[in-house]
Design a protein around this motif. Structure first.
Motif, short mmCIF file in Angstrom:
data_model
loop_
_atom_site.label_atom_id
_atom_site.label_comp_id
_atom_site.label_asym_id
_atom_site.label_seq_id
_atom_site.Cartn_x
_atom_site.Cartn_y
_atom_site.Cartn_z
N GLY A 1 3.74 7.54 -11.52
CA GLY A 1 3.32 6.37 -10.77
C GLY A 1 1.94 5.90 -11.15
O GLY A 1 1.37 6.33 -12.17
N GLU A 2 1.43 5.01 -10.36
CA GLU A 2 0.06 4.54 -10.51
C GLU A 2 -0.54 4.39 -9.12
O GLU A 2 0.17 4.32 -8.12
N SER B 1 -1.86 1.95 -0.18
CA SER B 1 -2.06 0.51 -0.34
C SER B 1 -0.95 -0.03 -1.22
O SER B 1 -0.16 0.73 -1.80
N GLY B 2 -0.90 -1.36 -1.35
CA GLY B 2 0.10 -1.99 -2.20
C GLY B 2 -0.08 -1.68 -3.68
O GLY B 2 0.80 -1.99 -4.49
N LYS B 3 -1.19 -1.06 -4.04
CA LYS B 3 -1.42 -0.67 -5.44
C LYS B 3 -0.86 0.72 -5.75
O LYS B 3 -0.88 1.14 -6.91
N ASP B 4 -0.40 1.43 -4.72
CA ASP B 4 0.17 2.76 -4.92
C ASP B 4 1.66 2.62 -5.17
O ASP B 4 2.43 2.23 -4.27
N MET C 1 4.55 1.85 -2.23
CA MET C 1 4.33 2.72 -1.08
C MET C 1 3.81 1.97 0.14
O MET C 1 3.83 2.49 1.25
N ALA C 2 3.37 0.75 -0.05
CA ALA C 2 2.99 -0.13 1.06
C ALA C 2 3.31 -1.56 0.64
O ALA C 2 3.37 -1.86 -0.57
N TRP C 3 3.53 -2.43 1.58
CA TRP C 3 3.85 -3.83 1.26
C TRP C 3 2.62 -4.47 0.61
O TRP C 3 1.52 -4.44 1.17
N PRO C 4 2.78 -5.06 -0.57
CA PRO C 4 1.62 -5.54 -1.31
C PRO C 4 1.14 -6.93 -0.92
O PRO C 4 0.11 -7.40 -1.42
N GLY C 5 1.89 -7.61 -0.06
CA GLY C 5 1.55 -8.99 0.26
C GLY C 5 2.38 -9.94 -0.56
O GLY C 5 3.57 -9.69 -0.82
N LYS C 6 1.78 -11.02 -1.02
CA LYS C 6 2.55 -12.04 -1.74
C LYS C 6 2.98 -11.59 -3.12
O LYS C 6 3.99 -12.06 -3.65
N ILE D 1 1.98 -4.50 -11.20
CA ILE D 1 2.31 -3.19 -11.78
C ILE D 1 1.67 -3.10 -13.16
O ILE D 1 2.15 -3.69 -14.13
N GLU D 2 0.57 -2.39 -13.25
CA GLU D 2 -0.18 -2.32 -14.50
C GLU D 2 0.57 -1.54 -15.58
O GLU D 2 0.40 -1.81 -16.78
N SER D 3 1.41 -0.62 -15.19
CA SER D 3 2.14 0.19 -16.17
C SER D 3 3.18 -0.61 -16.93
O SER D 3 3.73 -0.12 -17.94
N LEU D 4 3.48 -1.83 -16.51
CA LEU D 4 4.50 -2.65 -17.14
C LEU D 4 3.94 -3.88 -17.84
O LEU D 4 4.66 -4.85 -18.09
#
Length: 497
Positions: free
Chosen positions: A400-401, A412-415, A430-435, A439-442
């Motif tokens: 993951g990231e 957070s939405g970045k997890d 793992m959390a709702w990211p908002g709008k 995903i940096e890994s992609l």
């Protein structure tokens, strides 16, 4: 499951006896007969050596696919439902528990642990209803404790009178549950903690107890702790495992920390070779589960509590066992995890190539309290939507990231956590990211094999708009969340296998 001081005593006690050569001179005739009758079934591809087991063992495909199982701690300790499932040790060895026990049941010499047996009736135990509930929870395998440290066998045993068929409930609890669980299409295993029993009780000096009463001395394992008695105990441990194996053909066989010392390798190897040879006859994939390095080969490593689980991606499958409560057996004053806590533990395990074995403690009467039932239905509801990203998946090249929950207040939405199935990549937010989910890994600079062609959100109808640049993949999220906990994006178009 354990308290450090008692655990350390047990390990030292076992190690102190390790220099004694194993023998069968003191075995009861019933154990001799059992071993003789089962001897013909012990041949096969596995020998009782680490080399043989290492060469022939494979991780079961079903276990790697299952991801989520239910563990059960249920026994005599469920009657007082106080302190922990280690009540037996504490009611003779801990001053505060002795005082509580005396106030509620009487002094230990007048009301001993054995006197809970008639109170352990399991009168409302409905194995079919249990199995239906486990199925609704989304579990793929179920593993009750066949015998805990207290030495009371929860099955119909020919090797000890101290069992649930002859006393207490007067029914084969393990056998009845195994049939019901398998009728739901789930795998069934057993947990055997007996190895801790020989040194489990450490009575306070001068305390009056029933521990030395000849009528129950064989239950408590306190009156005779001679080297000869220990060797008989070890042989009996082997025999009880073989009996469980032959009677119930378990898909998993779990051992707690008591089997860890290397001095116990002969007994462990004998049971492992027997189990795997029997499984070869049955045509089944089975596995032993154990802690630490108790087994040098031929097992799945289990970690107790999520905080001890691997934090990095593992090459081999593994399992974490965790409890919904503070302890493992039922307590009248227990507090429980939330459904979100369970989902987080499940996802954090699966993305690292692990399974979650989640423990529940039934009441002595064979029922679950409403809070436990609600948790089972809650995790099942989440899996109804998101199970595609969990079951039969495998880890990606990275788990993951972002950060893990442990050590920070909340996700957070970045997890984000990753799993794959075929050429589908699942990014679990793992959390709702908002709008937008980023995903940096992609990002295209990651030299991905293939091109992303479609992004979906499990539980939401239709495709999601996305854009990809060198740095990341950005996904436009819908205005409505499909649930409250952890959200799985399904990403198609990459070549992952």
């Amino acid at each position: 499951m354990r308290i450090a001081s008692v655990r350390e005593f047990s390990r030292r006690d076992f190690l102190a006896r390790s220099s004694i050569l194993a023998g069968t001179a003191l075995l009861p005739r019933s154990i001799y007969s059992f071993q003789e009758s089962a001897a013909s079934a012990s041949t096969g591809p596995f020998d009782a050596t680490w080399e043989s087991i290492r060469a022939s063992y494979v991780y079961p495909d079903w276990f790697r696919d299952a991801k989520f199982g239910i563990f059960l701690h249920w026994g005599l300790y469920s009657v007082p439902a106080h302190g922990s499932e280690w009540y037996l040790a504490h009611m003779y060895g801990d001053a505060a528990t002795i005082q509580w026990h005396t106030a509620h049941f009487g002094p230990p010499d007048q009301f001993g642990y054995k006197d809970f047996i008639p109170m352990f009736k399991a009168e409302h135990f409905d194995p079919d209803r249990w199995a239906e509930l486990f199925k609704k929870a989304g579990a793929e395998y179920v593993m009750p404790t066949a015998e805990h440290h207290d030495g009371f066998a929860m099955w119909d045993s020919a090797l000890t009178k101290w069992n649930a068929m002859r006393m207490g409930p007067r029914r084969d609890l393990i056998g009845d549950l195994s049939k019901a669980v398998r009728a739901q299409g789930l795998k069934f295993g057993v947990s055997n903690h007996r190895m801790e029993h020989f040194s489990f009780i450490r009575p306070l000096a001068g305390l009056k107890t029933d521990l030395y009463d000849p009528a129950s001395a064989d239950f408590y394992s306190v009156a005779d702790r001679s080297p000869q008695a220990y060797q008989a105990f070890l042989a009996d441990w082997v025999a009880r495992n073989k009996e469980l194996i032959d009677k119930y053909q378990p898909d998993t066989l779990y051992f707690d920390n008591g089997v860890n010392p290397r001095s116990l390798d002969p007994q462990k190897l004998e049971v492992a070779a027997y189990y795997y040879n029997r499984a070869a006859e049955w045509g089944k994939q089975v596995t032993i589960l154990n802690k630490d390095d108790a087994y040098l080969a031929g097992s799945v490593k289990d970690y107790e509590r999520q905080q001890r689980a691997p934090t990095t991606l593992q090459d081999d499958p593994w399992e974490v066992d965790d409890s919904v409560g503070r302890k493992w057996g039922y307590l009248t004053d227990d507090t429980y995890l939330r459904v979100s806590d369970i989902v987080e533990r499940l996802v954090e395990s699966v993305c690292r190539n692990g399974n979650l074995l989640l423990n529940f403690g039934p009441r002595a009467d064979g029922t679950f309290d409403d809070a436990e039932t609600g948790l089972m239905l809650g995790i099942g509801a989440w899996l109804d939507i998101n199970g595609e990203a969990i079951y039969k998946t495998r880890p990606w090249v990275k788990f993951g990231e972002g950060e893990s929950l442990y050590g920070k207040p909340a996700y957070s939405g970045k997890d984000i956590r990753f799993t794959i199935k075929g050429d589908a990549l699942y990014a679990i937010l793992m959390a709702w990211p908002g709008k937008e989910a980023v995903i940096e890994s992609l990002g295209s600079a990651q030299q991905l094999n293939g091109k992303i062609g479609k992004v979906e959100l499990l539980g939401h109808q239709g495709h999601l708009k996305f854009k990809q640049n060198a740095q990341n993949l950005t996904v436009a999220m819908p205005s409505k969340q499909p649930g409250e906990i952890a959200f799985a994006l399904k990403i198609s178009g990459l070549h992952l296998s």
